[in-house]
Design a protein around this motif. Structure first.
Motif, short mmCIF file in Angstrom:
data_model
loop_
_atom_site.label_atom_id
_atom_site.label_comp_id
_atom_site.label_asym_id
_atom_site.label_seq_id
_atom_site.Cartn_x
_atom_site.Cartn_y
_atom_site.Cartn_z
N PHE A 268 -12.15 6.42 -14.60
CA PHE A 268 -13.07 5.28 -14.69
C PHE A 268 -13.70 5.29 -16.08
CE2 PHE A 268 -15.53 8.83 -13.05
CZ PHE A 268 -16.69 8.80 -13.81
N GLU B 259 0.85 -1.18 0.00
CA GLU B 259 0.00 0.00 0.00
C GLU B 259 0.89 1.24 0.00
OE1 GLU B 259 -3.90 -0.11 2.35
OE2 GLU B 259 -2.57 -1.38 3.53
N MET C 202 -12.85 7.06 -3.38
CA MET C 202 -13.57 5.98 -2.74
C MET C 202 -14.49 5.29 -3.74
SD MET C 202 -12.15 6.35 0.11
CE MET C 202 -13.01 5.08 1.03
N ALA C 203 -15.19 6.08 -4.57
CA ALA C 203 -16.05 5.52 -5.61
C ALA C 203 -16.28 6.59 -6.68
CB ALA C 203 -17.39 5.08 -5.02
N PRO C 204 -16.21 6.20 -7.95
CA PRO C 204 -15.79 4.89 -8.43
C PRO C 204 -14.31 4.63 -8.09
CG PRO C 204 -16.81 6.20 -10.18
CD PRO C 204 -16.52 7.13 -9.06
N GLU C 205 -13.94 3.39 -7.97
CA GLU C 205 -12.55 3.06 -7.73
C GLU C 205 -11.71 3.46 -8.93
OE1 GLU C 205 -11.99 -0.97 -6.65
OE2 GLU C 205 -13.28 -0.87 -4.88
N ASN C 206 -10.48 3.83 -8.68
CA ASN C 206 -9.61 4.27 -9.75
C ASN C 206 -9.41 3.16 -10.79
OD1 ASN C 206 -7.92 6.06 -11.09
ND2 ASN C 206 -6.11 5.46 -9.95
N GLU D 221 -8.32 10.75 -1.51
CA GLU D 221 -8.30 9.41 -2.10
C GLU D 221 -9.68 9.09 -2.67
OE1 GLU D 221 -7.02 6.61 0.81
OE2 GLU D 221 -5.12 7.61 1.19
N SER E 285 -11.54 1.80 -12.73
CA SER E 285 -12.61 0.81 -12.77
C SER E 285 -13.49 0.97 -14.00
CB SER E 285 -13.47 0.92 -11.51
OG SER E 285 -14.05 2.22 -11.43
N TRP F 291 -15.02 10.81 -2.38
CA TRP F 291 -13.61 10.80 -2.03
C TRP F 291 -13.46 11.01 -0.52
CZ3 TRP F 291 -16.15 14.59 -4.70
CH2 TRP F 291 -16.21 15.85 -4.11
N PHE G 83 -7.51 10.48 -11.06
CA PHE G 83 -8.29 9.24 -11.05
C PHE G 83 -9.00 9.07 -12.38
CE2 PHE G 83 -8.79 11.09 -6.65
CZ PHE G 83 -7.78 10.34 -6.08
#
Length: 234
Positions: free
Chosen positions: A231, A125, A147-151, A145, A153, A166, A229
């Motif tokens: 998606f 990590e 959180m959704a959508p995940e990077n 960071e 994805s 985030w 990030f």
């Protein structure tokens, strides 16, 4: 008579050779086990590092620690200074490394596990921390960071909209607001404005890849910008 002996010997040698060849083919292949990622121990994630040896008003020595990982012969510690994005790489045999750092500066670090028998590597990590300094009364927020959508994805947006979520932290706990940058052209992201909550709904179209990042602002006008990030809408 001699002809029979010679012929029998030739057949026997051929049989033994065949057996020898067959037995070697039956030997199991050696299994190469890939290295396992390490667990980072210190400096801890999203903390202020007060431990270490003070060298001067601007420098201190900090010992980085991580758990030894399986099937690993060596490690590579990768350290990044936030202010300049300067990256330093350290090759290490043991599971610790003392490094001189700038005081009053934010860093992130991770460890790559390596094996002499495998070309595969394993990444830990990534941890972020602030290296303390005397007189520091206001800290820069840690980068947000996703959180959704995940990077990276691939997702489905049934309504043509999706909510970006985030998370950001600050040692002073004084985050004021966020600026959201979003779009399909990562070189020219649209500024979606300033908001106090850590989520926003955006319009999307299937078949496109979207990019986004978050700028975090605190009450003392300190700022940090997240990584980029992405998606894809299927």
């Amino acid at each position: 008579m001699n002809l029979k002996i010679c012929l029998s010997s030739f057949i026997l040698l051929g049989f033994l050779s065949s057996c020898s060849s067959d037995s070697s083919d039956d030997l199991p292949e050696a299994v190469i086990e890939d290295p396992v990622s390490s667990l980072l121990v210190f400096p801890e994630n999203h903390t202020e590092c007060n431990e270490g040896i003070v060298v001067s008003d601007t420098q201190s020595k900090v010992t980085f620690l991580w758990n030894a990982s399986e099937n690993t012969d060596s490690y590579e510690l990768v350290l990044t200074k936030f202010a300049t994005s300067e990256v330093s790489n350290f090759d290490v045999i043991a599971n610790s490394k003392e490094i001189s750092l700038e005081r009053g500066t934010s860093y992130e670090w991770y460890v790559i596990s390596k094996s002499l028998e495998s070309a595969v590597t394993a990444k830990s990590e990534t941890y972020e921390f602030f290296n303390a300094a005397p007189g520091i009364v206001s800290h820069v927020p840690f980068s947000a960071e996703a959180m959704a959508p995940e990077n990276n994805s691939i997702i489905t947006a049934i309504s043509g909209k999706i909510t970006l979520n985030w998370e950001a932290t600050d040692i002073d706990n004084d985050i004021k607001d966020y600026e959201v940058f979003f779009g399909v052209n990562k070189e020219e992201l649209e500024n979606k404005g300033v908001q106090s909550v850590s989520n926003i709904e955006v319009d999307v179209v299937s078949g496109f890849t979207y990019y986004w990042m978050i700028k975090t602002n605190d009450e003392n006008n300190n700022t940090s910008t997240s990584e980029l990030f992405s998606f894809t809408i299927n």
